[in-house]
Design a protein around this motif. Structure first.
Motif, PDB file in Angstrom:
ATOM      1  N   VAL A 241       6.742  -6.053 -17.307  1.00  0.00           N
ATOM      2  CA  VAL A 241       6.972  -5.079 -18.143  1.00  0.00           C
ATOM      3  C   VAL A 241       6.110  -4.688 -17.926  1.00  0.00           C
ATOM      4  O   VAL A 241       5.881  -2.980 -18.038  1.00  0.00           O
ATOM      5  CB  VAL A 241       7.474  -6.055 -19.770  1.00  0.00           C
ATOM      6  CG1 VAL A 241       7.192  -5.276 -20.391  1.00  0.00           C
ATOM      7  CG2 VAL A 241       8.819  -7.247 -18.739  1.00  0.00           C
ATOM      8  N   PHE A 245       6.189  -0.240 -18.247  1.00  0.00           N
ATOM      9  CA  PHE A 245       5.683   0.249 -19.342  1.00  0.00           C
ATOM     10  C   PHE A 245       4.712   1.494 -19.354  1.00  0.00           C
ATOM     11  O   PHE A 245       4.547   2.154 -20.501  1.00  0.00           O
ATOM     12  CB  PHE A 245       5.629  -0.306 -20.809  1.00  0.00           C
ATOM     13  CG  PHE A 245       5.112  -0.123 -21.947  1.00  0.00           C
ATOM     14  CD1 PHE A 245       5.889   0.478 -22.215  1.00  0.00           C
ATOM     15  CD2 PHE A 245       3.507  -0.584 -22.623  1.00  0.00           C
ATOM     16  CE1 PHE A 245       5.606   1.534 -23.821  1.00  0.00           C
ATOM     17  CE2 PHE A 245       2.960   0.441 -23.640  1.00  0.00           C
ATOM     18  CZ  PHE A 245       4.025   1.009 -24.944  1.00  0.00           C
ATOM     19  N   ASP A 297      12.187   3.857 -18.100  1.00  0.00           N
ATOM     20  CA  ASP A 297      11.458   2.680 -18.255  1.00  0.00           C
ATOM     21  C   ASP A 297      12.321   1.811 -19.576  1.00  0.00           C
ATOM     22  O   ASP A 297      11.437   0.961 -18.688  1.00  0.00           O
ATOM     23  CB  ASP A 297      10.041   3.675 -18.491  1.00  0.00           C
ATOM     24  CG  ASP A 297       9.486   4.830 -17.889  1.00  0.00           C
ATOM     25  OD1 ASP A 297      10.135   4.178 -16.172  1.00  0.00           O
ATOM     26  OD2 ASP A 297       8.742   5.521 -17.770  1.00  0.00           O
ATOM     27  N   MET A 301      12.247  -2.120 -18.288  1.00  0.00           N
ATOM     28  CA  MET A 301      11.447  -3.034 -19.241  1.00  0.00           C
ATOM     29  C   MET A 301      11.792  -4.555 -19.672  1.00  0.00           C
ATOM     30  O   MET A 301      11.709  -5.127 -19.505  1.00  0.00           O
ATOM     31  CB  MET A 301      10.557  -2.558 -20.727  1.00  0.00           C
ATOM     32  CG  MET A 301       9.215  -1.536 -19.800  1.00  0.00           C
ATOM     33  SD  MET A 301       8.986  -0.461 -21.795  1.00  0.00           S
ATOM     34  CE  MET A 301       8.265  -1.562 -22.185  1.00  0.00           C
TER      35      MET A 301
END
Length: 411
Positions: A241, A245, A297, A301
């Motif tokens: 993640v 990010f 993105d 995520m």
């Protein structure tokens, strides 16, 4: 004692964590010498994880029986070694010529994916640069840096969105558009490159490799990209993640000096209006990329936060099965889905429709309002209907191409 008695995978073989795809759990395996990725099930992964040159076949068989309550017989071992031999994963039994063919086939596969609907232009091969930056910026991955940086980002975004009217006025009243537009493009691309480089540096920090940074054309969007394929090999969910990010994090953080400059020059000083435009559009663009759609993105995520391989693709598959739930085979497949994934796919499908349909309708209304002044309302409807059919056809063709690629990969 032979290498088969103490089997060991080649040092270049990396085993990834468990991820879910549909009703199944899979593990990604990468051969770093060829760049090829493979998928195996949990049991194959369990056996391969014990092939470290220290466990005998008997040791592996005992641990397998204790874990799965099943015995590995001769046929099972034969299948396992056939799999290892097919992909040349066993140390001491790999053929250099076959590995070269795998490497070339991987390159040919990437080249075959290029077309007018999707294409990539490589601008930089940044692995060494990302490794250097990851080593020097290790402090940026510590809680003592990340938490204050997130607080600063929240403060900056509060300033931006509570001064939207002022920022919009400043941005739309440039003193010289001939100077402002090129400068904004240059600064915008600089922030974009920092965004992509942040993905690469973070991927390298967590042990992955970064092969490309460039431009990606996926009809109808031209966007920058950074290849962080190794994200599927990170065992910690936080690492996966965080890698996704990192781009938004750095993009928003890079607006800190822009905000300061805009604030200090609010009396109309040099660069004030350019800073306002960069703040407004940079903030909006970064926050838009957090929306979990269009493989943004935010989408990556969310996918890895849920422990999935491909949320969007599997959501489509799940909803196709639901629409065919009168078919006994479809019902049986649906029953095999974990309950948490059922909720995720259901909610994601509903959210996608809730966003996509109004957005497309709003776009069509804007186009209609423009076209009717030039062609009249009747022809405007005809043009928009034709456009909708063309876009639907292109998207369907792209979907079929992706499905063909997956089938070829599975074969």
């Amino acid at each position: 004692m032979t290498t088969h008695d103490l089997p060991r995978l080649r040092p270049e073989v990396v085993l990834g964590p468990a991820l879910r795809t549909g009703p199944k759990t899979v593990h990604h395996i990468k051969d770093e010498s060829t760049g090829c990725f493979y998928r195996v099930g949990p049991r194959e992964h369990f056996i391969m994880g014990l092939m470290d040159g220290r466990h005998t076949l008997q040791d592996i068989g005992v641990q397998y029986r204790e874990t799965y309550d099943r015995t590995l017989g001769p046929d099972s071992w034969q299948q396992m070694f056939t799999l290892l031999g097919r992909y040349q994963l066993l140390d001491g039994h790999a053929d250099a010529g076959v590995l070269d063919r795998f490497r070339q086939a991987q390159q040919d596969k990437q080249a075959a994916r290029q077309g007018w609907l999707r294409r990539r232009w490589v601008l930089l091969q940044p692995d060494r640069l990302c490794a250097t930056l990851a080593a020097r910026l290790g402090f940026a991955f510590r809680t003592g840096f990340v938490v204050p940086a997130l607080a600063l980002i929240a403060l900056l975004q509060t300033i931006v969105w509570t001064h939207t009217t002022v920022l919009a006025h400043d941005a739309s009243h440039q003193r010289s558009w001939a100077v402002a537009v090129p400068l904004l493009l240059v600064l915008g691309w600089l922030i974009t490159m920092l965004h992509e480089l942040a993905h690469g540096v973070t991927c390298r920090h967590f042990g992955g490799s970064v092969t490309e940074i460039g431009l990606s054309w996926r009809f109808p969007l031209l966007t920058p990209y950074c290849r962080t394929d190794d994200i599927v090999l990170f065992h910690r969910r936080r690492a996966r993640v965080g890698t996704a990010f990192a781009g938004v994090f750095v993009g928003l953080l890079s607006l800190a000096p822009v905000t300061l400059w805009w604030w200090l020059t609010r009396d109309g000083g040099p660069g004030h209006r350019i800073a306002a435009a960069l703040l407004l559009f940079g903030s909006a663009g970064s926050l838009m990329s957090l929306l979990p759609f269009l493989r943004s993105d935010g989408y990556v995520m969310l996918t890895h936060a849920l422990g999935l391989v491909d949320l969007r693709r599997e959501s489509y598959r799940f909803w196709r099965l639901r629409l065919r739930r009168r078919d006994p085979a479809a019902r049986d497949t649906l029953r095999a889905y974990p309950s948490g994934d059922v909720r995720a796919y259901t909610l994601y499908g509903i959210a996608t429709l809730a966003v996509a349909v109004p957005a497309y309708c709003a776009l069509m209304w804007v186009w209609f309002a423009r076209l009717r002044h030039w062609t009249g309302p009747g022809w405007a409807v005809v043009v928009l209907a034709a456009e909708t059919l063309v876009v639907a056809g292109l998207l369907l063709g792209a979907a079929r191409g992706r499905r063909a690629d997956r089938q070829a990969a599975d074969a």
